[in-house]
Motif scaffolding. Structure first.
Motif, PDB file in Angstrom:
ATOM      1  N   LYS A 187       0.882  -1.236   0.103  1.00 33.91           N
ATOM      2  CA  LYS A 187       0.057   0.008  -0.014  1.00 33.91           C
ATOM      3  C   LYS A 187       1.092   1.115   0.096  1.00 33.91           C
ATOM      4  O   LYS A 187       0.578   2.161  -0.656  1.00 33.91           O
ATOM      5  N   THR A 188       1.886   1.376   0.885  1.00 27.49           N
ATOM      6  CA  THR A 188       2.724   2.497   0.860  1.00 27.49           C
ATOM      7  C   THR A 188       3.568   2.735  -0.319  1.00 27.49           C
ATOM      8  O   THR A 188       3.628   3.818  -1.126  1.00 27.49           O
ATOM      9  N   ALA A 189       3.960   1.478  -1.360  1.00 28.22           N
ATOM     10  CA  ALA A 189       4.629   1.785  -2.488  1.00 28.22           C
ATOM     11  C   ALA A 189       3.759   2.050  -3.361  1.00 28.22           C
ATOM     12  O   ALA A 189       4.060   3.019  -4.256  1.00 28.22           O
ATOM     13  N   ILE A 190       2.520   1.812  -3.651  1.00 29.74           N
ATOM     14  CA  ILE A 190       1.458   2.087  -4.561  1.00 29.74           C
ATOM     15  C   ILE A 190       0.993   3.500  -4.382  1.00 29.74           C
ATOM     16  O   ILE A 190       1.074   4.400  -5.228  1.00 29.74           O
ATOM     17  N   ILE A 191       0.972   3.827  -3.040  1.00 30.16           N
ATOM     18  CA  ILE A 191       0.414   5.081  -2.830  1.00 30.16           C
ATOM     19  C   ILE A 191       1.670   6.354  -3.304  1.00 30.16           C
ATOM     20  O   ILE A 191       1.592   7.187  -3.868  1.00 30.16           O
ATOM     21  N   ALA A 192       2.808   5.684  -3.169  1.00 28.31           N
ATOM     22  CA  ALA A 192       4.259   6.508  -3.679  1.00 28.31           C
ATOM     23  C   ALA A 192       4.059   6.585  -5.257  1.00 28.31           C
ATOM     24  O   ALA A 192       4.513   7.679  -5.507  1.00 28.31           O
ATOM     25  N   LEU A 193       3.443   5.703  -5.889  1.00 26.91           N
ATOM     26  CA  LEU A 193       3.450   5.738  -7.182  1.00 26.91           C
ATOM     27  C   LEU A 193       2.387   6.401  -7.777  1.00 26.91           C
ATOM     28  O   LEU A 193       2.520   7.181  -8.807  1.00 26.91           O
ATOM     29  N   GLU A 210      10.575  -7.777  -8.774  1.00 26.48           N
ATOM     30  CA  GLU A 210      11.329  -6.933  -9.824  1.00 26.48           C
ATOM     31  C   GLU A 210      10.735  -6.738 -11.027  1.00 26.48           C
ATOM     32  O   GLU A 210      10.938  -6.010 -11.773  1.00 26.48           O
ATOM     33  N   TYR A 211       9.548  -7.492 -11.135  1.00 23.58           N
ATOM     34  CA  TYR A 211       8.738  -7.290 -12.404  1.00 23.58           C
ATOM     35  C   TYR A 211       7.700  -6.583 -12.281  1.00 23.58           C
ATOM     36  O   TYR A 211       6.755  -6.484 -13.419  1.00 23.58           O
ATOM     37  N   PHE A 212       7.123  -6.294 -11.274  1.00 22.50           N
ATOM     38  CA  PHE A 212       5.990  -5.801 -11.002  1.00 22.50           C
ATOM     39  C   PHE A 212       5.701  -4.546 -11.750  1.00 22.50           C
ATOM     40  O   PHE A 212       4.688  -4.315 -12.448  1.00 22.50           O
ATOM     41  N   ASN A 213       6.721  -3.626 -11.599  1.00 22.06           N
ATOM     42  CA  ASN A 213       6.572  -2.110 -12.136  1.00 22.06           C
ATOM     43  C   ASN A 213       6.326  -2.398 -13.842  1.00 22.06           C
ATOM     44  O   ASN A 213       5.401  -1.745 -14.530  1.00 22.06           O
ATOM     45  N   ASP A 214       7.166  -3.266 -14.381  1.00 27.93           N
ATOM     46  CA  ASP A 214       6.904  -3.315 -15.763  1.00 27.93           C
ATOM     47  C   ASP A 214       5.536  -4.020 -16.408  1.00 27.93           C
ATOM     48  O   ASP A 214       5.034  -3.657 -17.247  1.00 27.93           O
ATOM     49  N   ALA A 251      -4.215   4.394 -13.207  1.00 27.65           N
ATOM     50  CA  ALA A 251      -4.748   4.689 -11.678  1.00 27.65           C
ATOM     51  C   ALA A 251      -4.389   6.048 -11.256  1.00 27.65           C
ATOM     52  O   ALA A 251      -5.113   7.022 -10.637  1.00 27.65           O
ATOM     53  N   SER A 252      -3.174   6.355 -11.736  1.00 27.70           N
ATOM     54  CA  SER A 252      -2.510   7.553 -11.096  1.00 27.70           C
ATOM     55  C   SER A 252      -3.220   8.978 -11.953  1.00 27.70           C
ATOM     56  O   SER A 252      -3.663   9.882 -11.307  1.00 27.70           O
ATOM     57  N   ILE A 253      -3.727   8.612 -13.435  1.00 26.81           N
ATOM     58  CA  ILE A 253      -4.511   9.573 -14.078  1.00 26.81           C
ATOM     59  C   ILE A 253      -5.691   9.753 -13.564  1.00 26.81           C
ATOM     60  O   ILE A 253      -6.530  10.834 -13.093  1.00 26.81           O
TER      61      ILE A 253
END
Length: 91
Positions: free
Chosen positions: A31-37, A66-70, A79-81
């Motif tokens: 959750k913390t990582a996704i909120i940062a993104l 290591e594959y998640f972001n790609d 989601a960010s938009i």
């Protein structure tokens, strides 16, 4: 957090409680990582954000972070938009 944990466990077909503390920590870190993104959101209200948390946690549990972001780049961008209210933005 119990509802969130139970929903994740049901989705991943985890039927025991022995890993609950680890899963809670992994969900919280995700959750913390996704909120940062993508920005601040409530997972109970923003389904795309919750999906990203669950998927990132799944990748963590399978030692494939290591594959998640790609693999989720387009969903992260969408989601960010949506969070900034950019429904009219054309990319």
């Amino acid at each position: 957090m119990n509802t969130f944990l139970n929903e994740f466990k049901a989705r991943m077909r985890i039927f025991h409680e022995s890993e609950d503390n680890d899963i809670i920590q992994q969900l919280d870190n995700s959750k913390t990582a996704i909120i940062a993104l993508i920005g601040e959101f409530d997972p109970a209200e923003f389904v795309q954000g919750k999906e990203l948390i669950f998927e990132r946690t799944r990748y963590v549990r399978n030692e494939a972070l290591e594959y998640f972001n790609d693999n989720f780049q387009s969903l992260i961008l969408d989601a960010s938009i949506e969070l900034i209210g950019g429904d009219d933005i054309v990319v």
